[in-house]
Design a protein around this motif. Structure first.
Motif, PDB file in Angstrom:
ATOM      1  N   PRO A 195      12.518   6.650 -21.052  1.00  0.00           N
ATOM      2  CA  PRO A 195      13.569   7.406 -20.326  1.00  0.00           C
ATOM      3  C   PRO A 195      13.244   7.557 -18.607  1.00  0.00           C
ATOM      4  O   PRO A 195      13.978   7.993 -18.066  1.00  0.00           O
ATOM      5  CB  PRO A 195      13.765   8.790 -20.931  1.00  0.00           C
ATOM      6  CG  PRO A 195      13.254   8.334 -22.315  1.00  0.00           C
ATOM      7  CD  PRO A 195      12.155   7.367 -22.039  1.00  0.00           C
ATOM      8  N   TRP A 196      11.772   7.603 -18.496  1.00  0.00           N
ATOM      9  CA  TRP A 196      11.424   7.473 -17.020  1.00  0.00           C
ATOM     10  C   TRP A 196      11.478   6.216 -16.261  1.00  0.00           C
ATOM     11  O   TRP A 196      11.322   6.664 -15.144  1.00  0.00           O
ATOM     12  CB  TRP A 196       9.879   8.239 -17.136  1.00  0.00           C
ATOM     13  CG  TRP A 196       9.915   9.509 -17.938  1.00  0.00           C
ATOM     14  CD1 TRP A 196       9.404   9.473 -19.248  1.00  0.00           C
ATOM     15  CD2 TRP A 196      10.345  10.849 -17.679  1.00  0.00           C
ATOM     16  NE1 TRP A 196       9.463  10.514 -19.801  1.00  0.00           N
ATOM     17  CE2 TRP A 196       9.930  11.769 -18.947  1.00  0.00           C
ATOM     18  CE3 TRP A 196      10.821  11.387 -16.535  1.00  0.00           C
ATOM     19  CZ2 TRP A 196      10.189  12.778 -18.948  1.00  0.00           C
ATOM     20  CZ3 TRP A 196      11.088  12.804 -16.473  1.00  0.00           C
ATOM     21  CH2 TRP A 196      10.816  13.423 -17.726  1.00  0.00           C
ATOM     22  N   GLY A 197      11.962   5.248 -16.792  1.00  0.00           N
ATOM     23  CA  GLY A 197      11.802   4.061 -16.256  1.00  0.00           C
ATOM     24  C   GLY A 197      13.363   3.840 -15.641  1.00  0.00           C
ATOM     25  O   GLY A 197      14.182   4.317 -15.939  1.00  0.00           O
ATOM     26  N   VAL A 198      13.295   2.996 -14.431  1.00  0.00           N
ATOM     27  CA  VAL A 198      14.418   2.419 -13.842  1.00  0.00           C
ATOM     28  C   VAL A 198      15.096   1.135 -14.226  1.00  0.00           C
ATOM     29  O   VAL A 198      14.099   0.410 -14.371  1.00  0.00           O
ATOM     30  CB  VAL A 198      14.180   2.790 -12.378  1.00  0.00           C
ATOM     31  CG1 VAL A 198      13.216   1.700 -11.902  1.00  0.00           C
ATOM     32  CG2 VAL A 198      15.429   2.821 -11.595  1.00  0.00           C
ATOM     33  N   LYS A 199      16.004   0.981 -14.248  1.00  0.00           N
ATOM     34  CA  LYS A 199      16.862  -0.343 -14.674  1.00  0.00           C
ATOM     35  C   LYS A 199      16.974  -0.933 -13.227  1.00  0.00           C
ATOM     36  O   LYS A 199      18.106  -0.638 -12.742  1.00  0.00           O
ATOM     37  CB  LYS A 199      17.824  -0.011 -15.438  1.00  0.00           C
ATOM     38  CG  LYS A 199      17.625   0.544 -16.803  1.00  0.00           C
ATOM     39  CD  LYS A 199      16.423   0.010 -17.707  1.00  0.00           C
ATOM     40  CE  LYS A 199      16.391   0.742 -18.872  1.00  0.00           C
ATOM     41  NZ  LYS A 199      15.233   0.486 -19.649  1.00  0.00           N
ATOM     42  N   GLY A 200      16.423  -2.224 -13.025  1.00  0.00           N
ATOM     43  CA  GLY A 200      16.866  -2.795 -11.879  1.00  0.00           C
ATOM     44  C   GLY A 200      17.987  -4.223 -12.101  1.00  0.00           C
ATOM     45  O   GLY A 200      18.484  -4.078 -13.251  1.00  0.00           O
ATOM     46  N   TYR A 238      14.522  -1.153  -3.592  1.00  0.00           N
ATOM     47  CA  TYR A 238      14.029  -2.405  -2.863  1.00  0.00           C
ATOM     48  C   TYR A 238      12.518  -2.554  -3.463  1.00  0.00           C
ATOM     49  O   TYR A 238      11.797  -1.665  -3.742  1.00  0.00           O
ATOM     50  CB  TYR A 238      14.111  -2.070  -1.379  1.00  0.00           C
ATOM     51  CG  TYR A 238      15.335  -2.130  -0.929  1.00  0.00           C
ATOM     52  CD1 TYR A 238      15.921  -3.037  -0.320  1.00  0.00           C
ATOM     53  CD2 TYR A 238      16.110  -0.676  -1.068  1.00  0.00           C
ATOM     54  CE1 TYR A 238      17.259  -3.124   0.151  1.00  0.00           C
ATOM     55  CE2 TYR A 238      17.447  -0.792  -0.468  1.00  0.00           C
ATOM     56  CZ  TYR A 238      18.084  -1.830   0.054  1.00  0.00           C
ATOM     57  OH  TYR A 238      19.304  -1.657   0.522  1.00  0.00           O
ATOM     58  N   VAL A 239      12.193  -3.864  -3.546  1.00  0.00           N
ATOM     59  CA  VAL A 239      10.763  -4.223  -3.845  1.00  0.00           C
ATOM     60  C   VAL A 239      10.340  -4.777  -2.634  1.00  0.00           C
ATOM     61  O   VAL A 239      10.761  -5.733  -1.815  1.00  0.00           O
ATOM     62  CB  VAL A 239      11.037  -5.383  -4.890  1.00  0.00           C
ATOM     63  CG1 VAL A 239       9.461  -5.724  -5.130  1.00  0.00           C
ATOM     64  CG2 VAL A 239      11.453  -4.841  -6.428  1.00  0.00           C
ATOM     65  N   ARG A 240       8.995  -4.292  -2.308  1.00  0.00           N
ATOM     66  CA  ARG A 240       8.361  -4.791  -0.969  1.00  0.00           C
ATOM     67  C   ARG A 240       7.447  -6.080  -1.541  1.00  0.00           C
ATOM     68  O   ARG A 240       6.599  -5.947  -2.156  1.00  0.00           O
ATOM     69  CB  ARG A 240       7.689  -3.661  -0.523  1.00  0.00           C
ATOM     70  CG  ARG A 240       6.948  -4.157   0.967  1.00  0.00           C
ATOM     71  CD  ARG A 240       6.057  -3.018   1.454  1.00  0.00           C
ATOM     72  NE  ARG A 240       7.259  -1.997   1.997  1.00  0.00           N
ATOM     73  CZ  ARG A 240       6.737  -0.808   2.367  1.00  0.00           C
ATOM     74  NH1 ARG A 240       5.599  -0.385   1.850  1.00  0.00           N
ATOM     75  NH2 ARG A 240       7.833   0.202   2.742  1.00  0.00           N
ATOM     76  N   HIS A 241       7.957  -7.266  -1.071  1.00  0.00           N
ATOM     77  CA  HIS A 241       6.849  -8.335  -1.319  1.00  0.00           C
ATOM     78  C   HIS A 241       5.881  -8.235  -0.372  1.00  0.00           C
ATOM     79  O   HIS A 241       5.609  -7.701   0.485  1.00  0.00           O
ATOM     80  CB  HIS A 241       7.725  -9.711  -1.201  1.00  0.00           C
ATOM     81  CG  HIS A 241       8.798  -9.720  -2.258  1.00  0.00           C
ATOM     82  ND1 HIS A 241       9.409 -11.145  -2.357  1.00  0.00           N
ATOM     83  CD2 HIS A 241       9.297  -9.040  -3.048  1.00  0.00           C
ATOM     84  CE1 HIS A 241      10.181 -10.904  -3.522  1.00  0.00           C
ATOM     85  NE2 HIS A 241      10.157  -9.890  -3.847  1.00  0.00           N
ATOM     86  N   ALA A 242       4.859  -9.304  -1.011  1.00  0.00           N
ATOM     87  CA  ALA A 242       3.610  -9.206   0.022  1.00  0.00           C
ATOM     88  C   ALA A 242       3.865  -9.735   1.340  1.00  0.00           C
ATOM     89  O   ALA A 242       2.980  -9.211   2.426  1.00  0.00           O
ATOM     90  CB  ALA A 242       2.597 -10.712  -0.667  1.00  0.00           C
ATOM     91  N   SER A 243       4.939 -10.340   1.962  1.00  0.00           N
ATOM     92  CA  SER A 243       5.445 -10.306   3.104  1.00  0.00           C
ATOM     93  C   SER A 243       5.671  -9.235   3.947  1.00  0.00           C
ATOM     94  O   SER A 243       5.651  -9.202   5.238  1.00  0.00           O
ATOM     95  CB  SER A 243       6.499 -11.375   3.099  1.00  0.00           C
ATOM     96  OG  SER A 243       7.647 -10.770   2.801  1.00  0.00           O
ATOM     97  N   GLY A 244       5.872  -7.968   3.205  1.00  0.00           N
ATOM     98  CA  GLY A 244       6.113  -7.036   3.728  1.00  0.00           C
ATOM     99  C   GLY A 244       7.682  -6.775   3.944  1.00  0.00           C
ATOM    100  O   GLY A 244       8.286  -5.527   4.393  1.00  0.00           O
ATOM    101  N   GLN A 245       8.521  -7.628   3.562  1.00  0.00           N
ATOM    102  CA  GLN A 245       9.948  -7.559   3.840  1.00  0.00           C
ATOM    103  C   GLN A 245      10.488  -7.024   2.261  1.00  0.00           C
ATOM    104  O   GLN A 245      10.288  -7.390   1.155  1.00  0.00           O
ATOM    105  CB  GLN A 245      10.561  -8.952   3.924  1.00  0.00           C
ATOM    106  CG  GLN A 245      10.122  -9.499   5.349  1.00  0.00           C
ATOM    107  CD  GLN A 245      10.590  -8.703   6.613  1.00  0.00           C
ATOM    108  OE1 GLN A 245      11.859  -8.048   6.330  1.00  0.00           O
ATOM    109  NE2 GLN A 245       9.625  -8.425   7.542  1.00  0.00           N
ATOM    110  N   PRO A 246      11.390  -5.897   2.672  1.00  0.00           N
ATOM    111  CA  PRO A 246      12.061  -5.385   1.209  1.00  0.00           C
ATOM    112  C   PRO A 246      13.067  -6.223   0.762  1.00  0.00           C
ATOM    113  O   PRO A 246      13.896  -6.982   1.377  1.00  0.00           O
ATOM    114  CB  PRO A 246      12.371  -4.108   1.887  1.00  0.00           C
ATOM    115  CG  PRO A 246      12.638  -4.289   3.298  1.00  0.00           C
ATOM    116  CD  PRO A 246      11.583  -5.151   3.778  1.00  0.00           C
TER     117      PRO A 246
END
Length: 377
Positions: free
Chosen positions: A12-17, A31-39
């Protein structure tokens, strides 16, 4: 900062993307921040859908924002939203009339109690209540006992920090009950003419449900809870009755740790703690922060007592720069929270609000919000 951990699992504490809106207003996105730094956009987190006859506030997480100050969004939705054409319910504020934010501090005494004498005297001289959570199994020297007596005499609060500081109060409900009972008994035998503290701070800030129930069983009525990596059931955006108990125990989440190692990681400043306060200030909440006395064995990252005292002074200066901030000891905060937890607000057919359970001798008046206005009980 006072926010829970938003997981990505199936609890229940998890988010659904990956969910996007269809006609609703997105109040918060993920938003997910990738290795490039871009969300990279990952879907909606909180949305609002209005229809002619209804309004729906939806969160991509089963528990919603229960474990953060963002719970105030839920309260505003219930008490204020579309008050002209939809029903609204009154919501109690967490702070009394005239107060925007309650501030309470404490030191958790895992080590040398008397080493905090300089901090205690500075707070007392500044007119700010002081609270100490005591590991009662410590070897107590006369200077330590004198410190505890002086804190109580100055209007401060003494809390239990367990007896021997085991993780989870012990490995079982039986061990937790014995640990909690031993701590209260130490206070009772040390000061037989004083009531034993009924407030507790968990060792290692871990609060499994069986231990919290053991605290309730041993006579505790209040628990300081809420550290992000432990027991999410007890990290709550609003103070009140502790979950998974018989209802006699109230809790207040306080997790802003003013430690030397944190202070150093934050470039020798208290900005993060001020931001945590600002979140509670915006939510009309209770901002609690903690530090520790230290010994020759362990100093919690502080380079010196002078550095520790300077950090506390920085924080208090910042907090005092805001209006309507009240400084209370832990007992005052818990008394108010407990009184509010006994209140029941009712709305009659004419829209009038009545309160059941309001004590006439309550020194501070509760406030409720309804249809965009605040009212003092």
């Amino acid at each position: 900062m006072g926010f829970g951990r938003i997981r990505t699992d199936d609890t229940p504490w998890g988010v659904k993307g990956g969910i996007t809106t269809d006609g609703a207003i997105e109040l918060a996105g993920m938003y997910v921040r990738h290795a490039s730094g871009q969300p990279v956009y990952a879907g909606s987190y909180l949305t609002l859908l209005d229809t002619p006859t209804a309004s729906i506030l939806w969160c991509a997480r089963p528990v919603g924002p229960l474990d953060s100050t963002e719970w105030s969004i839920i309260e505003r939705f219930i008490s204020d939203w579309r008050s002209e054409d939809l029903p609204c319910l009154p919501c109690l504020r967490q702070t009394p009339a005239g107060c925007r934010c309650l501030v309470t501090m404490r030191l958790d005494c895992d080590e040398d109690i008397s080493s905090a004498r300089d901090v205690f005297e500075w707070y007392t001289d500044s007119g700010i209540p002081f609270s100490l959570a005591v590991k009662t199994g410590l070897p107590m020297r006369p200077a330590d006992i004198a410190m505890l007596e002086d804190v109580r005499a100055a209007g401060g609060t003494l809390l239990s920090h367990s007896h021997t500081h085991p993780y989870n109060w012990g490995a079982s409900a039986e061990e937790a009950l014995a640990e909690a009972t031993a701590s209260r008994q130490w206070f009772q035998s040390t000061w037989p003419h004083q009531p034993a503290p009924c407030l507790a701070v968990s060792p290692f800030h871990s609060n499994p449900p069986y231990a919290v129930r053991a605290l309730e069983q041993s006579g505790f009525t209040g628990l300081v809870s809420g550290i992000i990596h432990n027991d999410p059931e007890y990290l709550l955006g609003r103070a009140g009755v502790a979950p998974l108990t018989d209802g006699t125990l109230v809790s207040i989440s306080q997790q802003s740790m003013l430690h030397g190692d944190c202070y150093r990681q934050q470039a020798n400043c208290v900005d993060v703690h001020v931001q945590a306060f600002e979140a509670q200030y915006a939510a009309h909440g209770i901002f609690g922060y903690l530090d520790h006395p230290f010994s020759e064995r362990y100093q919690y990252g502080w380079e010196s007592k002078a550095q520790r005292l300077d950090a506390h002074q920085q924080l208090i200066t910042a907090l005092r720069s805001r209006s309507d901030v009240w400084f209370w000891n832990q007992e005052q905060c818990f008394n108010f929270v407990r009184a509010c937890s006994c209140l029941h607000l009712h709305v009659n057919d004419a829209g009038m609000v009545t309160a059941e359970g309001l004590s006439p001798d309550m020194p501070y008046r509760p406030v409720y919000r309804l249809r965009g206005e605040e009212y003092t009980l």
